[in-house]
Design a protein around this motif. Sequence first.
Motif, PDB file in Angstrom:
ATOM      1  N   ALA A 133       0.522  -1.389   0.416  1.00 25.02           N
ATOM      2  CA  ALA A 133      -0.147  -0.163  -0.589  1.00 25.02           C
ATOM      3  C   ALA A 133       0.891   0.976  -0.053  1.00 25.02           C
ATOM      4  O   ALA A 133       0.629   2.677  -0.339  1.00 25.02           O
ATOM      5  CB  ALA A 133      -1.020   0.280   1.263  1.00 25.02           C
ATOM      6  N   ARG A 134       1.954   1.207   0.632  1.00 19.67           N
ATOM      7  CA  ARG A 134       2.707   2.529   0.228  1.00 19.67           C
ATOM      8  C   ARG A 134       3.638   2.901  -0.571  1.00 19.67           C
ATOM      9  O   ARG A 134       3.814   4.219  -0.523  1.00 19.67           O
ATOM     10  CB  ARG A 134       3.838   2.486   1.603  1.00 19.67           C
ATOM     11  CG  ARG A 134       5.247   1.244   1.170  1.00 19.67           C
ATOM     12  CD  ARG A 134       6.028   0.478   2.508  1.00 19.67           C
ATOM     13  NE  ARG A 134       6.585   0.140   2.148  1.00 19.67           N
ATOM     14  CZ  ARG A 134       8.308  -0.253   1.560  1.00 19.67           C
ATOM     15  NH1 ARG A 134       8.831   0.925   1.227  1.00 19.67           N
ATOM     16  NH2 ARG A 134       8.807  -1.345   1.175  1.00 19.67           N
ATOM     17  N   HIS A 135       3.378   2.033  -1.819  1.00 19.94           N
ATOM     18  CA  HIS A 135       3.672   2.540  -2.785  1.00 19.94           C
ATOM     19  C   HIS A 135       2.423   3.185  -3.843  1.00 19.94           C
ATOM     20  O   HIS A 135       2.593   3.654  -4.936  1.00 19.94           O
ATOM     21  CB  HIS A 135       4.550   1.076  -4.161  1.00 19.94           C
ATOM     22  CG  HIS A 135       5.351   0.949  -3.041  1.00 19.94           C
ATOM     23  ND1 HIS A 135       6.963   1.294  -2.826  1.00 19.94           N
ATOM     24  CD2 HIS A 135       5.633  -0.553  -2.263  1.00 19.94           C
ATOM     25  CE1 HIS A 135       7.614   0.567  -2.340  1.00 19.94           C
ATOM     26  NE2 HIS A 135       7.083  -0.305  -1.922  1.00 19.94           N
ATOM     27  N   LEU A 136       1.379   2.827  -3.415  1.00 19.42           N
ATOM     28  CA  LEU A 136       0.245   3.019  -3.949  1.00 19.42           C
ATOM     29  C   LEU A 136      -0.694   4.170  -3.376  1.00 19.42           C
ATOM     30  O   LEU A 136      -1.313   5.432  -3.816  1.00 19.42           O
ATOM     31  CB  LEU A 136      -0.762   2.021  -3.720  1.00 19.42           C
ATOM     32  CG  LEU A 136      -0.172   0.254  -4.947  1.00 19.42           C
ATOM     33  CD1 LEU A 136      -1.969  -0.277  -4.237  1.00 19.42           C
ATOM     34  CD2 LEU A 136       0.035   1.295  -5.988  1.00 19.42           C
ATOM     35  N   VAL A 137      -0.679   4.699  -1.645  1.00 17.14           N
ATOM     36  CA  VAL A 137      -0.931   5.775  -1.113  1.00 17.14           C
ATOM     37  C   VAL A 137       0.061   5.798  -0.816  1.00 17.14           C
ATOM     38  O   VAL A 137       0.634   5.405   0.140  1.00 17.14           O
ATOM     39  CB  VAL A 137      -2.046   4.788  -0.232  1.00 17.14           C
ATOM     40  CG1 VAL A 137      -3.228   5.891   0.450  1.00 17.14           C
ATOM     41  CG2 VAL A 137      -3.121   4.136  -1.352  1.00 17.14           C
ATOM     42  N   ARG A 138       0.253   7.572  -0.265  1.00 17.67           N
ATOM     43  CA  ARG A 138       0.883   8.121   0.177  1.00 17.67           C
ATOM     44  C   ARG A 138       0.664   8.168   2.137  1.00 17.67           C
ATOM     45  O   ARG A 138       1.302   8.289   2.551  1.00 17.67           O
ATOM     46  CB  ARG A 138       0.947   9.481  -0.184  1.00 17.67           C
ATOM     47  CG  ARG A 138       1.639   9.663  -1.468  1.00 17.67           C
ATOM     48  CD  ARG A 138       1.902  11.190  -1.650  1.00 17.67           C
ATOM     49  NE  ARG A 138       3.190  11.381  -1.720  1.00 17.67           N
ATOM     50  CZ  ARG A 138       3.023  13.360  -1.728  1.00 17.67           C
ATOM     51  NH1 ARG A 138       2.445  13.709  -2.504  1.00 17.67           N
ATOM     52  NH2 ARG A 138       4.164  13.600  -1.289  1.00 17.67           N
ATOM     53  N   THR A 139      -1.207   8.519   2.352  1.00 18.15           N
ATOM     54  CA  THR A 139      -0.955   8.172   3.486  1.00 18.15           C
ATOM     55  C   THR A 139      -2.791   7.972   4.553  1.00 18.15           C
ATOM     56  O   THR A 139      -3.203   8.076   3.011  1.00 18.15           O
ATOM     57  CB  THR A 139      -1.222  10.259   3.998  1.00 18.15           C
ATOM     58  OG1 THR A 139      -2.015  11.128   3.536  1.00 18.15           O
ATOM     59  CG2 THR A 139       0.030  10.443   3.482  1.00 18.15           C
ATOM     60  N   THR A 140      -2.054   7.688   5.284  1.00 16.62           N
ATOM     61  CA  THR A 140      -4.055   8.004   5.904  1.00 16.62           C
ATOM     62  C   THR A 140      -4.010   8.524   7.172  1.00 16.62           C
ATOM     63  O   THR A 140      -3.214   9.106   7.415  1.00 16.62           O
ATOM     64  CB  THR A 140      -3.809   6.392   6.415  1.00 16.62           C
ATOM     65  OG1 THR A 140      -4.810   5.812   6.768  1.00 16.62           O
ATOM     66  CG2 THR A 140      -2.943   6.318   7.705  1.00 16.62           C
ATOM     67  N   LYS A 141      -4.916   8.150   8.490  1.00 20.23           N
ATOM     68  CA  LYS A 141      -4.976   9.001   8.887  1.00 20.23           C
ATOM     69  C   LYS A 141      -4.507   9.424   9.727  1.00 20.23           C
ATOM     70  O   LYS A 141      -4.241   8.374  10.159  1.00 20.23           O
ATOM     71  CB  LYS A 141      -7.057   8.708   9.066  1.00 20.23           C
ATOM     72  CG  LYS A 141      -7.912   9.938  10.007  1.00 20.23           C
ATOM     73  CD  LYS A 141      -9.009   9.813  10.906  1.00 20.23           C
ATOM     74  CE  LYS A 141      -9.904  10.198  11.230  1.00 20.23           C
ATOM     75  NZ  LYS A 141      -9.464   9.876  12.703  1.00 20.23           N
ATOM     76  N   GLY A 142      -4.493  10.612  10.881  1.00 23.76           N
ATOM     77  CA  GLY A 142      -3.539  10.304  12.287  1.00 23.76           C
ATOM     78  C   GLY A 142      -4.108  10.004  12.533  1.00 23.76           C
ATOM     79  O   GLY A 142      -5.342  10.316  12.774  1.00 23.76           O
TER      80      GLY A 142
END
Length: 259
Positions: A133-142
């Motif tokens: 996922a880290r290669h597809l999406v940059r961030t998630t909720k804090g």
Amino acid sequence: MPVLPGAEPYRHEGGETGVLLCHGFTGSPQSLRPWAEYLAERGLTVSLPLLPGHGTRWQDMQITGWQDWYAEVDRELRLLLDRCSRVFVFGLSMGGALALRLAAKHGDEISGLVLVNPANKVHGLSAYALPVARHLVRTTKGLVSDIAKEGSTEVGYDRVPLHAAHSVRNFFRLVDRELPQVTQPVLLLHSPQDHVVPPADTARVLSRISSTDVEEILLEQSYHVATLDHDAERIFEKSHTFVGRLAPSVGKKGNTTGG
């Protein structure tokens, strides 16, 4: 990049006993600043560093990893060891994991640990997806501001860069393997109602460390960031008593000037 207001590192030159405080993942020194000042007012030498990539904007964290965060606290610890006769390490959340690794690596150079809601694992199904996922999406909720006390807020990021989350997952695995090397006295304070770190993390830390001098305290009125919550004063007092028991000179009046 300017540091967020309140997120600045804090240092205080006090007496012969030193304390290194380690803040959490995506957080900042602000979450531990009242604790650091409490200890400084009682004559201790205090270091509360800002971890690389933290306290500015989440994009800065995207290019850092656990090696950077650990190197920073390791450097600060070595400075305290040069300056002080006894040194203690305190940590909140991931800062607790940093403290545990310092203890595993530095052995008797560290006189004791105080851990508040220490993190041991990245939880949930998303943890297993991180490598891809880290290669597809940059961030998630804090994760910031899990605090029961009304009006109390944590200075940190409202987004979590997935590269950094993947790195912290690897770091927790590394620390978990090293826990049996931890032999120092430990004071562990944790919140039954923690929406970031579940009680299972605390239980695992306690079951795997080799320390024989261990005290566990429940923080019934606080959530994850207990150092800014209803139990904050209790944490400060208990930690000071813990240090005083192991470093008796702390009870005496030290140099409380500086900032």
